[in-house]
Scaffold this motif. Sequence first.
Motif, short mmCIF file in Angstrom:
data_model
loop_
_atom_site.label_atom_id
_atom_site.label_comp_id
_atom_site.label_asym_id
_atom_site.label_seq_id
_atom_site.Cartn_x
_atom_site.Cartn_y
_atom_site.Cartn_z
N PRO A 114 41.51 43.39 30.24
CA PRO A 114 41.59 41.92 30.26
C PRO A 114 40.35 41.26 30.84
N MET B 190 37.93 41.08 28.13
CA MET B 190 38.37 40.08 27.15
C MET B 190 38.03 38.68 27.65
N LEU B 191 38.25 38.42 28.95
CA LEU B 191 37.88 37.11 29.50
C LEU B 191 36.37 36.87 29.36
N ILE C 279 35.61 35.87 25.92
CA ILE C 279 35.96 34.47 25.66
C ILE C 279 34.88 33.54 26.22
N ALA D 45 37.05 26.63 35.40
CA ALA D 45 38.47 26.51 35.76
C ALA D 45 39.29 27.54 35.02
N GLU D 46 38.96 27.73 33.76
CA GLU D 46 39.69 28.70 32.94
C GLU D 46 39.53 30.11 33.49
N ILE E 70 41.71 30.52 36.65
CA ILE E 70 43.13 30.73 36.36
C ILE E 70 43.34 32.09 35.70
N GLY E 71 42.41 32.46 34.81
CA GLY E 71 42.54 33.74 34.13
C GLY E 71 42.50 34.90 35.10
N ILE F 246 45.72 35.11 37.06
CA ILE F 246 46.83 35.68 36.28
C ILE F 246 46.65 37.19 36.14
N THR G 279 47.70 38.79 39.43
CA THR G 279 49.15 38.84 39.66
C THR G 279 49.84 39.78 38.68
N THR G 280 49.26 39.94 37.48
CA THR G 280 49.92 40.81 36.51
C THR G 280 49.77 42.27 36.89
N PHE G 281 48.59 42.64 37.38
CA PHE G 281 48.34 44.06 37.57
C PHE G 281 48.55 44.53 39.00
N PRO H 278 51.36 43.43 41.29
CA PRO H 278 52.46 42.56 41.71
C PRO H 278 52.91 42.81 43.13
N LEU I 93 45.39 24.82 30.47
CA LEU I 93 45.18 25.47 31.78
C LEU I 93 46.42 25.34 32.63
N ARG J 160 58.30 40.02 35.73
CA ARG J 160 57.09 40.61 35.18
C ARG J 160 56.82 40.06 33.77
N ARG K 289 54.65 36.99 33.76
CA ARG K 289 53.21 37.17 33.97
C ARG K 289 52.56 37.75 32.72
N LEU L 65 47.11 33.22 27.78
CA LEU L 65 45.75 32.89 28.23
C LEU L 65 44.71 33.45 27.28
N ILE L 66 44.81 34.74 26.97
CA ILE L 66 43.77 35.38 26.15
C ILE L 66 43.75 34.77 24.75
#
Lengths: 102, 476
Positions: free
Chosen positions: A30, A33-34, A37, A73-74, A77-78, A81, A84-86, A88, B140, B152, B155, B162-163
């Motif tokens: 990810p 990937m960010l 982007i 900003a993006e 936030i990215g 996220i 927090t996803t990876f 927890p 955003l 989970r 998230r 997002l992606i």
Amino acid sequence: MMTVPIGDYVALAAVMFFIGVIGVIVRRNPLIMLMSIELMFNAGNLLLIAFAREWLQNVGQIFAFLVITVAAAEAAIGLAIIVTTFRPEKYVDVDDIRALKG
Amino acid sequence: MRAPFTAADWAAIYPVGVLTAAALLVLVADLFSSRREQRYGSVGIALLGVAGAAYLAARQFGHNHDAFFGGFIVGGFAAVFQEIILIAAAGSLILYASIGPPQRVAGTTAIMLWSTCGAMLMAGAANLLMIFLGLELLSLGLYALCAASDRRAAREAALKYLILSSTATGFLLFGAALLFGATGSVRLADFVNPAFAVNPLYWTGAGMFLIGLVFKLSLVPFHTWTPDVFEGAPLPVTAFMSVATKAGTLAVFARFIYAALPATIAQDVLLPVWIVAGVSMIVGNVGMLAQTDLKRLLGYSGIAQVGYIIVALAGSTPLGLRYALYYLAAYAFMNLGAFAVAAAISGEAEEGAHLSSYRGLGRRRPWLAAAMTAFLLALAGLPPTAGFLGKILILATAVSNGYPWLAALLIVGTAISLYAYAKVIRAMYERPEGAEPSDVRPFVPLAWLSAGICAVAVIVMAFYPLTPSNILPLAH
């Protein structure tokens, strides 16, 4: 003074953009990937600035600044996220930094 | 030195300003309130802000003004879209107050208000900068809202959203840059010059811009994210996303196709969009058939519903735009209502989104089941609901604009969708075999109120087909 023709800018921006698109499609990390982007956004920025110079219209430069701000900003936030996803369970707290009592 | 902006310019963004101020007030008030009153305090302030913004936006109806050098156009068109977006915000905030998690209430409420601001900016945006800014402000906020849950799945939905959504924004931005390069201007009104029609930069730019919008509208080749994100996100956020994102993006889409494309090439540029809308109506409705989760089902339903709305725009006639607005308003009520019913049978820990929790609802909660039936009938387009009238109007305008094949696809899609909606209705009214699901939850007054208002609106709108007339011109 030599000036770079507008077609070169468009070609470079198009190449950057498609590297970004392929990065989003192919890479599975990810963070990469960010980054891809961001590359797409910056391809747009390059076009905006090149065309702003071509047309002598400052609005293109203003647009590019706006995009840079929004992209920051993006990214913030990215990244939040992704964290927090990876991760927890683990959370970050400065009070837990106790190994060094200097 | 003269100030560049007039008082009328600032008045144009009063509704957005009120919402922004309300969001800040929510954050400050949260510091001074006890834990028990946090939730209702935050949502109460937010709802007052939404009401204020709705009042100010309604006063702008019929007063056309190009604010900020044509960047933000106030008028009937923007006002109607802003009201629909505010209805979505109010409905979602009410659902949030009734079932949202008790933690992080103020932050979530504030972000929802800021997202609403973004959608409202999109409703009036008439240059590329404002479109980009509104879209990003909306998106955003939504990324963060999707992740604001302890599950989970939420998230994962946020990451996926997002992606994919950022990639779409990249397309939109690149398209916008090419449009600027082809025309030397960022104002949509300057794009209408037929001289641009032969410029390949213009075609590529318009195409990539439209790809970005089609992605945000979740039409067919770019629709796969929608059901996943709808399923994963918290229920109030899904309700908000399903209406506000579509309304904001449709506003930009409508303004772009009505005001920014030269009439000589408009229908050629847009033909792929009409095809995509037609395919979406079939794919979305077929996708619904296998779903057992209400949020997923409504996600697929949304793909098809956007297809219906775009059919109304095919041919770019003023009447089509009015019908599209009518259907969008009806869609807002039926969708928010369906989510309100789902919220009413949800607990704080789990969301009542699985179809098994609707089994026997007709006997446990007859009024809720009746309301849900009304919403599902409206989504399917059956009388006596606003969905039926909306679909008839769309069919009529599609045929008279010369797109009978789109009308045919709409009818086929509707026929397929009937089966999926009827499955839910049957589950509610069939006699449960074996043990009846015993999830009779405590009465959730706010969710019931929200469902009731939406049910009344869905029925009443069918008998008073108010289609706003003075919504044109979209750009000068």
